[in-house]
Design a protein around this motif. Structure first.
Motif, short mmCIF file in Angstrom:
data_model
loop_
_atom_site.label_atom_id
_atom_site.label_comp_id
_atom_site.label_asym_id
_atom_site.label_seq_id
_atom_site.Cartn_x
_atom_site.Cartn_y
_atom_site.Cartn_z
N ASP A 139 0.84 -1.29 -0.13
CA ASP A 139 0.01 0.10 0.30
C ASP A 139 0.96 1.46 0.04
OD1 ASP A 139 -1.68 1.92 0.37
OD2 ASP A 139 -2.69 1.36 2.22
N GLY A 140 0.93 1.92 -1.08
CA GLY A 140 1.79 3.11 -1.41
C GLY A 140 1.60 4.35 0.01
N ASP A 141 0.34 4.33 0.19
CA ASP A 141 0.05 5.51 1.26
C ASP A 141 0.20 5.03 2.70
OD1 ASP A 141 -0.85 7.17 -0.97
OD2 ASP A 141 -2.95 6.22 -0.84
N PHE A 142 0.63 3.81 3.06
CA PHE A 142 0.64 3.09 4.33
C PHE A 142 1.86 3.83 5.00
CE2 PHE A 142 2.05 -0.01 7.56
CZ PHE A 142 0.87 0.03 8.29
N VAL A 143 2.93 4.11 4.45
CA VAL A 143 4.10 4.92 5.10
C VAL A 143 3.52 6.39 5.51
CG1 VAL A 143 6.12 5.79 4.99
CG2 VAL A 143 5.77 3.51 3.93
N ARG A 144 2.77 6.93 4.83
CA ARG A 144 2.32 8.23 5.12
C ARG A 144 1.31 8.10 6.38
NH1 ARG A 144 3.68 12.39 1.99
NH2 ARG A 144 4.80 11.99 0.28
N LEU A 145 0.53 7.04 6.22
CA LEU A 145 -0.38 7.10 7.16
C LEU A 145 0.05 6.90 8.48
CD1 LEU A 145 -3.40 6.46 8.13
CD2 LEU A 145 -3.04 4.25 7.70
N ILE A 146 1.31 5.96 8.77
CA ILE A 146 1.97 5.66 9.95
C ILE A 146 2.92 6.65 10.37
CG2 ILE A 146 3.47 3.95 11.03
CD1 ILE A 146 0.51 3.01 10.63
N LEU A 147 3.64 7.09 9.58
CA LEU A 147 4.99 8.22 9.87
C LEU A 147 4.51 9.52 9.68
CD1 LEU A 147 8.03 6.40 8.14
CD2 LEU A 147 7.33 6.06 10.32
N GLY A 148 3.29 9.97 9.07
CA GLY A 148 2.74 11.25 8.84
C GLY A 148 3.49 11.94 7.77
N ASP A 149 2.77 12.92 7.00
CA ASP A 149 3.15 13.49 5.72
C ASP A 149 4.39 14.27 5.87
OD1 ASP A 149 1.36 12.23 4.07
OD2 ASP A 149 -0.41 13.96 4.59
N SER A 150 4.55 15.10 6.96
CA SER A 150 5.45 15.94 7.26
C SER A 150 6.80 15.27 7.33
CB SER A 150 5.22 16.70 8.55
OG SER A 150 5.23 15.95 9.54
#
Length: 320
Positions: free
Chosen positions: A121-132
């Motif tokens: 899931d390409g968005d999973f890292v952003r979900l967990i670590l945060g966009d910033s």
């Protein structure tokens, strides 16, 4: 129960306790505490059913000796701290290796799940670590310094902030054990998924080695003691789940004390981890061999102190 049967049933326990008081036998502090409670219970029983017997007199003398020794040595030795880390804690922790294993396996399992989720899931890292964080790291990668996040703050401030934050995470893992151990496992789940997705993120960018040789400089100790804090939480929760012969409240007090000792043991390691992250991890120009050496030394210290040394000390105590 007839007096003769009562004596026969408990004689070996009384003799063991007597030999400990006479310093001819050594047992773990935890077992000694349990023995003392049992002796006082036996004394109460004997006073009730055999009030004028030799058994009651013997147990009264035994309990009195123990009481005198406790209050005679109530003033803490100057070497109390050394004794705690060198002998008292390792001896007690040997019995909690099963809980440590559960915390480790839970953490590892969800680290794998975190990495797998990030891969699918390409968005999973952003979900967990945060966009910033992700955007900042991508920017650092473009600038040719992917680990620049460890250089943004003053060394001393970073050391203090990281150490306090890590202790906060560890205390959360411990206190959440109050929720019948499930709370501590949940903290292991959270941190495991975060680590797994973090590592996959750098793997996907072709920077797994660069990131690993950097973050594990401090992360080896940091992650290890968070898992150990999870172990402390499970010990706490098990006191509620499995009170054995104690009342649930007495069992909770006993398990809280045991878990708190585990937490105290981690404080020096969190300080070392904070120091490494604040002052050493930022030295990304250091040679690989030095980074690997620091990681291996850290891992060996953790494994020896929390696994090998307690087993070794227990075997020595039991004469094996």
């Amino acid at each position: 129960m007839r007096e003769a049967s009562f004596v026969k049933k408990n004689k070996n326990k009384w003799l063991l306790f007597e030999s400990v008081l006479e310093k001819t036998t050594e047992i773990s502090p935890n077992k000694l505490s349990d023995l003392y409670i049992e002796i006082t219970d036996d004394l109460s029983y004997a006073k009730t059913f055999y009030p004028k017997s030799k058994t009651a007199v013997y147990l009264n003398v035994l309990a009195s000796k123990a009481h005198q020794k406790i209050y005679k040595t109530k003033k803490e030795s100057k070497n109390r701290l050394i004794t705690f880390f060198k002998t008292e804690f390792p001896l007690e922790f040997a019995q909690y290796h099963k809980q440590l294993g559960i915390a480790f396996i839970t953490f590892l399992l969800f680290a794998i799940i975190g990495a797998y989720s990030a891969a699918t899931d390409g968005d999973f890292v952003r979900l967990i670590l945060g966009d910033s964080y992700v955007n900042m790291t991508l920017d650092n990668i473009d600038k040719g310094d992917p680990m620049a996040v460890y250089k943004q703050m003053n060394e001393g401030n970073m050391f203090l902030l990281i150490t306090l934050n890590n202790i906060k995470v560890a205390m959360t893992a411990f206190v959440f054990g109050m929720f019948f151990s499930v709370g501590s496992l949940y903290v292991m789940l959270q941190n495991g998924i975060m680590l797994g997705s973090f590592l996959y993120f750098f793997y996907d960018k072709g920077l797994l080695w660069e990131s690993s040789r950097t973050i594990w400089i401090h992360g080896t100790i940091e992650i290890s003691v968070i898992i150990i804090a999870g172990c402390a939480g499970i010990v706490l929760g098990n006191g509620l789940l499995f009170p054995k012969t104690y009342s649930r409240l007495a069992s909770l007090k006993k398990s809280f004390k045991a878990g708190l000792k585990i937490m105290v043991s981690t404080i020096p390691f969190f300080i070392v981890a904070g120091f490494l992250e604040g002052f050493v991890t930022r030295q990304t120009q250091m040679p690989d061999w030095l980074a690997v050496l620091i990681i291996l030394i850290s891992l060996c210290i953790i494994i020896y102190y929390y696994i090998i040394y307690p087993i070794k000390l227990t075997k020595q105590l039991n004469g094996n």
